[in-house]
Scaffold this motif. Structure first.
Motif, PDB file in Angstrom:
ATOM      1  N   VAL A  26      27.215  40.422  21.155  1.00 20.46           N
ATOM      2  CA  VAL A  26      28.347  41.213  20.665  1.00 20.46           C
ATOM      3  C   VAL A  26      27.886  42.603  20.277  1.00 20.46           C
ATOM      4  O   VAL A  26      28.523  43.611  20.609  1.00 20.46           O
ATOM      5  CB  VAL A  26      29.013  40.507  19.467  1.00 20.46           C
ATOM      6  CG1 VAL A  26      30.084  41.401  18.840  1.00 20.46           C
ATOM      7  CG2 VAL A  26      29.640  39.176  19.894  1.00 20.46           C
ATOM      8  N   LYS A  27      26.770  42.686  19.575  1.00 21.68           N
ATOM      9  CA  LYS A  27      26.248  43.985  19.142  1.00 21.68           C
ATOM     10  C   LYS A  27      25.928  44.876  20.328  1.00 21.68           C
ATOM     11  O   LYS A  27      26.250  46.079  20.330  1.00 21.68           O
ATOM     12  CB  LYS A  27      24.996  43.785  18.280  1.00 21.68           C
ATOM     13  CG  LYS A  27      24.401  45.076  17.746  1.00 21.68           C
ATOM     14  CD  LYS A  27      23.202  44.798  16.847  1.00 21.68           C
ATOM     15  CE  LYS A  27      22.613  46.103  16.314  1.00 21.68           C
ATOM     16  NZ  LYS A  27      21.449  45.833  15.424  1.00 21.68           N
ATOM     17  N   ARG A  28      25.310  44.311  21.358  1.00 18.25           N
ATOM     18  CA  ARG A  28      24.941  45.119  22.533  1.00 18.25           C
ATOM     19  C   ARG A  28      26.172  45.606  23.296  1.00 18.25           C
ATOM     20  O   ARG A  28      26.182  46.719  23.806  1.00 18.25           O
ATOM     21  CB  ARG A  28      24.015  44.313  23.441  1.00 18.25           C
ATOM     22  CG  ARG A  28      22.570  44.254  22.909  1.00 18.25           C
ATOM     23  CD  ARG A  28      21.669  43.519  23.874  1.00 18.25           C
ATOM     24  NE  ARG A  28      21.966  42.093  23.898  1.00 18.25           N
ATOM     25  CZ  ARG A  28      21.640  41.287  24.909  1.00 18.25           C
ATOM     26  NH1 ARG A  28      21.028  41.757  25.979  1.00 18.25           N
ATOM     27  NH2 ARG A  28      21.940  39.998  24.842  1.00 18.25           N
ATOM     28  N   LEU A  34      25.373  46.974  27.182  1.00 16.37           N
ATOM     29  CA  LEU A  34      25.692  46.078  28.292  1.00 16.37           C
ATOM     30  C   LEU A  34      26.899  46.617  29.040  1.00 16.37           C
ATOM     31  O   LEU A  34      27.734  47.332  28.476  1.00 16.37           O
ATOM     32  CB  LEU A  34      26.007  44.672  27.772  1.00 16.37           C
ATOM     33  CG  LEU A  34      24.857  43.870  27.141  1.00 16.37           C
ATOM     34  CD1 LEU A  34      25.379  42.526  26.652  1.00 16.37           C
ATOM     35  CD2 LEU A  34      23.726  43.668  28.129  1.00 16.37           C
ATOM     36  N   GLN A  35      26.998  46.233  30.296  1.00 10.54           N
ATOM     37  CA  GLN A  35      28.171  46.633  31.074  1.00 10.54           C
ATOM     38  C   GLN A  35      29.412  45.923  30.546  1.00 10.54           C
ATOM     39  O   GLN A  35      29.330  44.901  29.866  1.00 10.54           O
ATOM     40  CB  GLN A  35      27.968  46.295  32.549  1.00 10.54           C
ATOM     41  CG  GLN A  35      26.907  47.144  33.238  1.00 10.54           C
ATOM     42  CD  GLN A  35      26.819  46.830  34.723  1.00 10.54           C
ATOM     43  OE1 GLN A  35      27.276  45.787  35.171  1.00 10.54           O
ATOM     44  NE2 GLN A  35      26.229  47.734  35.482  1.00 10.54           N
ATOM     45  N   THR A  36      30.575  46.465  30.886  1.00  7.28           N
ATOM     46  CA  THR A  36      31.830  45.842  30.469  1.00  7.28           C
ATOM     47  C   THR A  36      31.879  44.401  30.959  1.00  7.28           C
ATOM     48  O   THR A  36      31.597  44.136  32.128  1.00  7.28           O
ATOM     49  CB  THR A  36      33.025  46.617  31.051  1.00  7.28           C
ATOM     50  OG1 THR A  36      32.951  47.964  30.610  1.00  7.28           O
ATOM     51  CG2 THR A  36      34.341  45.997  30.607  1.00  7.28           C
ATOM     52  N   LEU A  43      39.304  38.406  28.366  1.00  5.93           N
ATOM     53  CA  LEU A  43      40.452  37.636  27.889  1.00  5.93           C
ATOM     54  C   LEU A  43      40.066  36.745  26.720  1.00  5.93           C
ATOM     55  O   LEU A  43      40.851  36.532  25.797  1.00  5.93           O
ATOM     56  CB  LEU A  43      41.034  36.809  29.035  1.00  5.93           C
ATOM     57  CG  LEU A  43      41.727  37.632  30.130  1.00  5.93           C
ATOM     58  CD1 LEU A  43      42.035  36.768  31.338  1.00  5.93           C
ATOM     59  CD2 LEU A  43      42.990  38.281  29.606  1.00  5.93           C
ATOM     60  N   ARG A  44      38.834  36.214  26.747  1.00 10.46           N
ATOM     61  CA  ARG A  44      38.362  35.392  25.634  1.00 10.46           C
ATOM     62  C   ARG A  44      38.239  36.240  24.360  1.00 10.46           C
ATOM     63  O   ARG A  44      38.611  35.816  23.265  1.00 10.46           O
ATOM     64  CB  ARG A  44      37.016  34.765  25.992  1.00 10.46           C
ATOM     65  CG  ARG A  44      36.643  33.573  25.114  1.00 10.46           C
ATOM     66  CD  ARG A  44      35.299  32.998  25.504  1.00 10.46           C
ATOM     67  NE  ARG A  44      35.255  32.568  26.886  1.00 10.46           N
ATOM     68  CZ  ARG A  44      34.144  32.160  27.498  1.00 10.46           C
ATOM     69  NH1 ARG A  44      32.994  32.149  26.844  1.00 10.46           N
ATOM     70  NH2 ARG A  44      34.185  31.769  28.758  1.00 10.46           N
ATOM     71  N   ILE A  45      37.714  37.458  24.512  1.00  7.44           N
ATOM     72  CA  ILE A  45      37.610  38.377  23.371  1.00  7.44           C
ATOM     73  C   ILE A  45      38.999  38.743  22.857  1.00  7.44           C
ATOM     74  O   ILE A  45      39.252  38.787  21.650  1.00  7.44           O
ATOM     75  CB  ILE A  45      36.825  39.641  23.776  1.00  7.44           C
ATOM     76  CG1 ILE A  45      35.367  39.287  24.100  1.00  7.44           C
ATOM     77  CG2 ILE A  45      36.865  40.694  22.665  1.00  7.44           C
ATOM     78  CD1 ILE A  45      34.619  40.394  24.806  1.00  7.44           C
ATOM     79  N   LEU A  57      42.310  46.789  24.103  1.00  5.72           N
ATOM     80  CA  LEU A  57      40.902  46.414  24.147  1.00  5.72           C
ATOM     81  C   LEU A  57      40.151  47.185  25.225  1.00  5.72           C
ATOM     82  O   LEU A  57      39.027  47.631  25.012  1.00  5.72           O
ATOM     83  CB  LEU A  57      40.773  44.910  24.394  1.00  5.72           C
ATOM     84  CG  LEU A  57      39.361  44.332  24.481  1.00  5.72           C
ATOM     85  CD1 LEU A  57      38.608  44.537  23.167  1.00  5.72           C
ATOM     86  CD2 LEU A  57      39.415  42.849  24.826  1.00  5.72           C
ATOM     87  N   THR A  58      40.783  47.348  26.386  1.00  2.00           N
ATOM     88  CA  THR A  58      40.082  47.961  27.517  1.00  2.00           C
ATOM     89  C   THR A  58      40.208  49.479  27.554  1.00  2.00           C
ATOM     90  O   THR A  58      39.395  50.151  28.176  1.00  2.00           O
ATOM     91  CB  THR A  58      40.631  47.408  28.841  1.00  2.00           C
ATOM     92  OG1 THR A  58      42.013  47.798  28.973  1.00  2.00           O
ATOM     93  CG2 THR A  58      40.522  45.889  28.883  1.00  2.00           C
TER      94      THR A  58
END
Length: 397
Positions: A26-28, A34-36, A43-45, A57-58
């Protein structure tokens, strides 16, 4: 993601647990290291953060995708007008209390039996709201006024079922608060219990920042109701059981496994003391519903294997209410999805659609699963998901 998480008052460890990843992952992501993530993880997030529009979100504003609020029902405007109206100068006479109660009973029956239950209830609500308000205003005695307040509280309870997942959360909260006030004014234990149960549902569905409020209203109402149980009606004992399940749901959302299942066990004992054929007209609490509650507890705990085991034990056919049966199918589908069985999840959502199309059409979890599977690697699954997505209104035909 970080902004939305912090607005929810959620730390990285909690979010990581909800989405099945590590706090460092999550932090990264939040730090851009990290890439998207892919669509499934996005969707889980979104589900964990209770994002209502995927663009929040996006950041992709060109394509709004509503996840947890369904499209506005065609009858929403009429219900809004009825709730917002204050007919202080009307000369219309309130209907007799018996007439109002009979109409309410028919409305609840229609809600449980009609596949298009929102349409039926939405048609009945404007007149019911107006007449119940008139009955309170025109009551001649204290007893009549308390009786009218109990009926008004029940009308507001029915309204909340219609307004759930509609794109007007402020209206839902106004109705919930008015229902609680009317119930307290009625001094009717059953009305108070129902209003509290719905208030707890609204708080819990508003996200982690409202879990404490959900617990407060649930526990305070249980403290009020439990001493009444030995001499109470079946309806009062049933709403006490439904509130106990509600406490278990909130504990499950927190990830508190022991507390969640302890509340479920207590509620099951309450259900076993009810008549075998009893079914609560508002909450569906009964012996028949406890299997469905077990599925939801497991799903809210994100326990995929346990969700599937509970789903195998819980018979949907014994649930007489069509929308509650459809909701149970949706919860089963969530369990199958958690357990890595997307084909079974889609088939179960199709069963939910057959039971009550309007339930799945306005349910955010069902919409998320269907939308996710329209991007599946399997062509057959993409086709089936796309067909269902068109039927429930997630995709255009």
């Amino acid at each position: 993601m970080q902004i939305l998480r912090q607005r929810r008052g959620m730390n990285r460890t909690v979010l990581a647990g909800l989405i099945g990843m590590s706090p460092s992952w999550v932090k990264r992501v939040e730090n851009g290291q990290l890439q998207t993530p892919g669509l499934e993880m996005i969707l889980r997030i979104a589900e964990a953060l209770r994002v209502r529009d995927l663009s929040d979100l996006t950041g992709y504003l060109a394509g709004h995708t509503s996840l947890f609020t369904g499209p506005g029902h065609p009858r929403l405007a009429a219900v809004q007008d009825a709730v917002n109206a204050y007919p202080l100068t009307t000369r219309q006479e309130a209907p007799p209390a018996e007439h109002l109660r009979a109409r309410l009973a028919r409305a609840w029956s229609a809600r449980h039996s009609a596949p298009n239950h929102r349409d039926v209830v939405g048609q009945l609500l404007p007149d019911l709201i107006r007449d119940a308000q008139l009955a309170v205003r025109q009551a001649d005695t204290a007893v009549d006024r308390r009786t009218a307040q109990a009926a008004l509280a029940e009308v507001y309870s029915l309204s909340q079922f219609f307004l759930a997942y509609q794109p007007d959360p402020s209206l839902l909260w106004r109705v919930a608060e008015r229902g609680m006030v009317a119930a307290q004014e009625s001094e009717d234990p059953h009305a108070i219990g129902v209003a509290a149960w719905l208030a707890a549902e609204a708080h819990r569905d508003s996200g982690p920042g409202h879990y404490d409020a959900a617990d407060t209203v649930t526990m305070e109402t249980l403290e009020y109701l439990r001493p009444l149980a030995p001499d109470a009606s079946d309806d009062v004992r049933a709403i006490t059981g439904a509130l106990t399940v509600a406490a278990g749901y909130t504990a499950a959302r927190r990830g508190d496994t022991g507390t969640a299942w302890r509340h479920w066990d207590t509620a099951r004992e309450m259900a076993d003391r009810l008549p075998a054929d009893y079914y609560h007209p508002v909450t569906s609490f009964s012996r028949a519903i406890m299997g469905a509650h077990a599925v939801t507890v497991a799903v809210e705990l994100h326990a995929g294997g346990e969700s599937v085991r509970q789903a195998a034990r819980a018979e949907a056919e014994v649930i007489p209410s069509r929308p509650r049966r459809a909701r149970h199918r949706i919860e089963q589908a969530r369990g199958y999805q958690l357990d890595g069985q997307p084909d079974v999840a889609l088939a179960t959502l199709a069963q939910a659609y057959e039971a009550a199309p309007e339930t799945i059409r306005y349910n955010g979890y069902a919409r998320r699963i269907v939308l996710e599977e329209t991007e599946a690697a399997s062509p057959d699954r993409r086709r089936r998901a796309s067909d269902l997505a068109v039927r429930i209104g997630v995709l255009a035909a």
